[in-house]
Design a protein around this motif. Structure first.
Motif, PDB file in Angstrom:
ATOM      1  N   SER A  16       0.827  -1.205   0.000  1.00  0.00           N
ATOM      2  CA  SER A  16       0.000   0.000   0.000  1.00  0.00           C
ATOM      3  C   SER A  16       0.863   1.258   0.000  1.00  0.00           C
ATOM      4  CB  SER A  16      -0.918   0.007   1.229  1.00  0.00           C
ATOM      5  OG  SER A  16      -1.814  -1.076   1.202  1.00  0.00           O
ATOM      6  N   GLN A  17       0.488   2.202  -0.844  1.00  0.00           N
ATOM      7  CA  GLN A  17       1.235   3.450  -0.933  1.00  0.00           C
ATOM      8  C   GLN A  17       0.467   4.631  -0.371  1.00  0.00           C
ATOM      9  OE1 GLN A  17       3.600   4.107  -4.486  1.00  0.00           O
ATOM     10  NE2 GLN A  17       3.057   2.084  -5.247  1.00  0.00           N
ATOM     11  N   THR A  18      -0.773   4.381   0.073  1.00  0.00           N
ATOM     12  CA  THR A  18      -1.558   5.428   0.718  1.00  0.00           C
ATOM     13  C   THR A  18      -2.300   4.832   1.906  1.00  0.00           C
ATOM     14  OG1 THR A  18      -3.576   5.059  -0.573  1.00  0.00           O
ATOM     15  CG2 THR A  18      -1.936   6.568  -1.510  1.00  0.00           C
ATOM     16  N   LYS A  19      -2.750   5.706   2.807  1.00  0.00           N
ATOM     17  CA  LYS A  19      -3.537   5.256   3.952  1.00  0.00           C
ATOM     18  C   LYS A  19      -4.827   4.589   3.499  1.00  0.00           C
ATOM     19  CE  LYS A  19      -5.946   6.968   8.083  1.00  0.00           C
ATOM     20  NZ  LYS A  19      -6.284   8.167   8.900  1.00  0.00           N
ATOM     21  N   THR A  20      -5.462   5.155   2.488  1.00  0.00           N
ATOM     22  CA  THR A  20      -6.709   4.601   1.978  1.00  0.00           C
ATOM     23  C   THR A  20      -6.515   3.182   1.481  1.00  0.00           C
ATOM     24  OG1 THR A  20      -7.482   6.792   1.334  1.00  0.00           O
ATOM     25  CG2 THR A  20      -8.555   4.915   0.291  1.00  0.00           C
ATOM     26  N   ALA A  21      -5.467   2.957   0.679  1.00  0.00           N
ATOM     27  CA  ALA A  21      -5.196   1.617   0.162  1.00  0.00           C
ATOM     28  C   ALA A  21      -4.925   0.649   1.298  1.00  0.00           C
ATOM     29  CB  ALA A  21      -4.001   1.662  -0.791  1.00  0.00           C
ATOM     30  N   GLY A  22      -4.221   1.121   2.325  1.00  0.00           N
ATOM     31  CA  GLY A  22      -3.941   0.271   3.477  1.00  0.00           C
ATOM     32  C   GLY A  22      -5.204  -0.120   4.221  1.00  0.00           C
ATOM     33  N   LEU A  23      -6.122   0.835   4.386  1.00  0.00           N
ATOM     34  CA  LEU A  23      -7.383   0.548   5.080  1.00  0.00           C
ATOM     35  C   LEU A  23      -8.218  -0.476   4.320  1.00  0.00           C
ATOM     36  CD1 LEU A  23      -8.441   4.144   6.206  1.00  0.00           C
ATOM     37  CD2 LEU A  23      -7.666   2.279   7.687  1.00  0.00           C
ATOM     38  N   ILE A  24      -8.233  -0.373   3.004  1.00  0.00           N
ATOM     39  CA  ILE A  24      -8.994  -1.315   2.191  1.00  0.00           C
ATOM     40  C   ILE A  24      -8.425  -2.723   2.332  1.00  0.00           C
ATOM     41  CG2 ILE A  24      -9.540  -1.965  -0.197  1.00  0.00           C
ATOM     42  CD1 ILE A  24      -9.614   1.081  -0.779  1.00  0.00           C
ATOM     43  N   SER A  25      -7.105  -2.846   2.239  1.00  0.00           N
ATOM     44  CA  SER A  25      -6.463  -4.151   2.360  1.00  0.00           C
ATOM     45  C   SER A  25      -6.649  -4.720   3.757  1.00  0.00           C
ATOM     46  CB  SER A  25      -4.968  -4.041   2.025  1.00  0.00           C
ATOM     47  OG  SER A  25      -4.784  -3.579   0.704  1.00  0.00           O
ATOM     48  N   ALA A  26      -6.538  -3.872   4.771  1.00  0.00           N
ATOM     49  CA  ALA A  26      -6.710  -4.337   6.151  1.00  0.00           C
ATOM     50  C   ALA A  26      -8.127  -4.852   6.387  1.00  0.00           C
ATOM     51  CB  ALA A  26      -6.383  -3.210   7.126  1.00  0.00           C
ATOM     52  N   ALA A  27      -9.121  -4.200   5.765  1.00  0.00           N
ATOM     53  CA  ALA A  27     -10.510  -4.649   5.923  1.00  0.00           C
ATOM     54  C   ALA A  27     -10.694  -6.056   5.381  1.00  0.00           C
ATOM     55  CB  ALA A  27     -11.455  -3.677   5.212  1.00  0.00           C
ATOM     56  N   LEU A  28      -9.985  -6.386   4.303  1.00  0.00           N
ATOM     57  CA  LEU A  28     -10.116  -7.711   3.701  1.00  0.00           C
ATOM     58  C   LEU A  28      -9.464  -8.795   4.541  1.00  0.00           C
ATOM     59  CD1 LEU A  28      -9.453  -6.794  -0.038  1.00  0.00           C
ATOM     60  CD2 LEU A  28     -11.626  -7.412   0.988  1.00  0.00           C
ATOM     61  N   LEU A  29      -8.561  -8.410   5.451  1.00  0.00           N
ATOM     62  CA  LEU A  29      -7.910  -9.403   6.317  1.00  0.00           C
ATOM     63  C   LEU A  29      -8.917 -10.101   7.223  1.00  0.00           C
ATOM     64  CD1 LEU A  29      -4.649  -7.535   7.441  1.00  0.00           C
ATOM     65  CD2 LEU A  29      -4.832  -9.453   5.850  1.00  0.00           C
ATOM     66  N   LYS A  30     -10.047  -9.451   7.494  1.00  0.00           N
ATOM     67  CA  LYS A  30     -11.033 -10.023   8.404  1.00  0.00           C
ATOM     68  C   LYS A  30     -11.790 -11.192   7.787  1.00  0.00           C
ATOM     69  CE  LYS A  30     -13.086  -6.068   9.057  1.00  0.00           C
ATOM     70  NZ  LYS A  30     -14.042  -5.040   9.542  1.00  0.00           N
ATOM     71  N   GLY A  31     -11.666 -11.378   6.486  1.00  0.00           N
ATOM     72  CA  GLY A  31     -12.302 -12.518   5.846  1.00  0.00           C
ATOM     73  C   GLY A  31     -13.725 -12.288   5.399  1.00  0.00           C
ATOM     74  N   GLU A  32     -14.193 -11.025   5.403  1.00  0.00           N
ATOM     75  CA  GLU A  32     -15.585 -10.750   5.018  1.00  0.00           C
ATOM     76  C   GLU A  32     -15.854 -11.107   3.560  1.00  0.00           C
ATOM     77  OE1 GLU A  32     -17.017  -6.854   6.054  1.00  0.00           O
ATOM     78  OE2 GLU A  32     -15.742  -6.770   7.828  1.00  0.00           O
ATOM     79  N   LEU A  33     -14.896 -10.806   2.683  1.00  0.00           N
ATOM     80  CA  LEU A  33     -15.102 -11.111   1.266  1.00  0.00           C
ATOM     81  C   LEU A  33     -15.148 -12.620   1.053  1.00  0.00           C
ATOM     82  CD1 LEU A  33     -15.483  -9.921  -1.517  1.00  0.00           C
ATOM     83  CD2 LEU A  33     -13.011  -9.803  -1.786  1.00  0.00           C
ATOM     84  N   GLY A  34     -14.294 -13.350   1.748  1.00  0.00           N
ATOM     85  CA  GLY A  34     -14.331 -14.805   1.658  1.00  0.00           C
ATOM     86  C   GLY A  34     -15.662 -15.360   2.127  1.00  0.00           C
ATOM     87  N   HIS A  35     -16.226 -14.747   3.176  1.00  0.00           N
ATOM     88  CA  HIS A  35     -17.531 -15.184   3.684  1.00  0.00           C
ATOM     89  C   HIS A  35     -18.611 -14.991   2.619  1.00  0.00           C
ATOM     90  CE1 HIS A  35     -20.813 -15.940   6.476  1.00  0.00           C
ATOM     91  NE2 HIS A  35     -21.348 -14.771   6.155  1.00  0.00           N
ATOM     92  N   ILE A  36     -18.554 -13.872   1.896  1.00  0.00           N
ATOM     93  CA  ILE A  36     -19.528 -13.616   0.841  1.00  0.00           C
ATOM     94  C   ILE A  36     -19.437 -14.697  -0.237  1.00  0.00           C
ATOM     95  CG2 ILE A  36     -20.110 -12.053  -1.067  1.00  0.00           C
ATOM     96  CD1 ILE A  36     -19.347  -9.731   0.768  1.00  0.00           C
ATOM     97  N   PHE A  37     -18.212 -15.048  -0.620  1.00  0.00           N
ATOM     98  CA  PHE A  37     -18.043 -16.065  -1.656  1.00  0.00           C
ATOM     99  C   PHE A  37     -18.497 -17.443  -1.174  1.00  0.00           C
ATOM    100  CE2 PHE A  37     -14.943 -13.052  -3.620  1.00  0.00           C
ATOM    101  CZ  PHE A  37     -15.549 -12.988  -4.862  1.00  0.00           C
TER     102      PHE A  37
END
Length: 465
Positions: free
Chosen positions: A146-167
């Protein structure tokens, strides 16, 4: 997933160079044994080898086993299987970040039946041992890069596994749907309570709307928050594209001369605008030319423009070239275009410019790249085009391009299944489309991802992660 049975690996996990702290990580069945061999704790001034306990921190020294010579002070973190990053026995050695000493200690470990870790192998083991899915693994590399705070926040949110749960929910619903139609196929004479065609179509439309459409829309609208915005500066020759590039970057990146056609190749650089990573490119002036090198530059410019998120169409308002401007504009009318009306310092009444050849309401800004006039306004326009609220976790579930392509495949196959049902085609054809969707979901989550794709993903990691 079958549990992965590994060898023991080790690597330096901190960046190269001197620093306050360096970390060597070991993972695998020999980790604890290796720690006992090279680490001595301090106890009332005496050196001893402790019995390591899970999730305990030990202070002491790294020593050469044969000479008992102290190499460095160290802190050891002990994490026993399966309660560690890799689900294996893991030892992290925290040292002073001396490249020489860390290299000596790593070489010492490699003499004990331990091998050097491959890029991303610690995370790959976490995935293969079932601690994380492939989506979480990909989010880790995105977070690191990540090169910005925003990009870091987006990637960190995915660490929780929410997207995997949707799939996984999507996969479960498709399996239930497949079971219904396969029962009808296998037992046509059993008078089973099979839903009507309209009901089957409504179910598939609901699945698309609930699980797929929002994710695809999120990627289309917001992937730039993680991946960055691609901005291309375009226009005719000698309109001030290179000067504009230098003004935006606040440095002399492009060569500027009064001679038309100075820029003949793509020149790019990066900046951060309003918290978003931006790649900005200067291109050759678009015009008809007999010069072979210029023609190649023009063709490369046109190709680059097609991949742009935003095109800054630069116009020299001190010269009347509506035919050329209109020709360039019509070739990029489907893109997000901002008109940059340059060289206002050479015109007495620049703000009376005739916009009739452009779409009504087109975004525009008057600038003088020579005098750095209008550049802040241009940056504000760019920022406003890509400003989104990412406070809520739902808005941060933005797939990668790999995941988005898989979603497109799934969505297209579900629409094909809907058409087959509507046209009263055999349900065997519908089953084929649904099975393909279930298989593709497995590729996204890692349940059945081809090995070459796994290798590509994890090879993008650094050694030590």
């Amino acid at each position: 997933m079958t549990k992965y049975e590994p060898s023991t690996i080790a690597a330096i996990s901190t960046p190269p160079g001197t620093g306050g702290i360096g970390i060597i990580k070991i993972s695998g069945p020999l980790s604890i044994t290796a720690a006992h061999t090279i680490f001595k704790s301090t106890n009332a001034g005496l050196l001893n080898s402790p019995k390591f306990l899970h999730r305990k921190i030990y202070f002491g020294y790294i020593v050469e086993p044969e000479s008992n010579r102290i190499l460095d002070e160290a802190i050891l973190f002990i994490m026993k299987s399966p309660h560690s990053y890799t689900c294996e026995d893991v030892v992290e050695i925290q040292l002073h970040s001396s490249p020489i000493i860390m290299s000596v200690i790593l070489d010492l470990l490699l003499t004990m039946g331990i091998r050097l870790a491959e890029p991303g192998e610690f995370t790959k083991r976490a995935f293969l041992n079932g601690r994380i899915d492939l989506i979480q693994a990909e989010s880790i590399i995105d977070l690191i890069e990540s090169q910005t705070k925003t990009a870091g926040l987006i990637s960190a949110a995915l660490l929780k596994g929410e997207l995997g749960h949707i799939f996984h929910c999507l996969k479960s619903e498709l399996i239930d749907f497949l079971s219904l139609i396969e029962a009808s196929i296998d037992f046509p004479d059993e008078n089973l309570d099979i839903p009507s065609s309209d009901s089957l179509i409504n179910t598939l439309n609901r699945i698309i709307n609930e699980h797929i459409s929002r994710l695809v829309a999120n990627y289309t609208e917001k992937h730039h928050l993680r991946d960055g915005i691609n901005i291309v500066i375009a226009g005719g020759p000698n309109v001030g594209k290179s000067s504009l590039m230098n003004c935006i970057l606040k440095k002399e990146k492009s060569i500027v001369t009064p001679v038309p056609g100075t820029t003949r190749d793509i020149i790019d650089d990066t900046i951060i605008l309003n918290g978003t990573h931006v790649v900005i490119s200067d291109t050759a002036g678009i015009h008809q030319t007999n010069d072979l090198i210029e023609r190649i530059g023009v063709e490369k410019a046109k190709l680059h423009i097609q991949n742009a998120d935003i095109v800054l169409l630069v116009i020299d308002i001190s010269k009347d070239t509506p035919i050329l401007n209109h020709r360039i504009y019509t070739s990029i009318i489907d893109k997000q275009v901002i008109l940059v009306l340059n060289k206002i310092d050479l015109v007495d009444e620049p703000y009376t410019y005739d916009f009739s050849i452009f779409k009504k309401g087109i975004q525009h800004v008057f600038v003088s790249a020579k005098n750095n006039q209008g550049i802040p306004e241009l940056k504000n326009i760019i920022s406003n085009l890509f400003s989104f609220d990412i406070k809520h976790s739902e808005s941060q579930l933005i797939p990668t391009i790999r995941q988005k392509n898989a979603l497109d495949f799934i969505q297209n196959n579900l629409y094909a299944a809907i058409k087959s049902i509507a046209d009263s085609f055999p349900l065997e054809l519908v089953a084929i489309d649904i099975k393909a969707c279930i298989e593709k979901i497995g590729e996204i989550t890692g349940d059945n991802t081809p090995i070459d794709i796994l290798d590509t993903i994890f090879n993008n990691f650094c050694i030590g992660k």
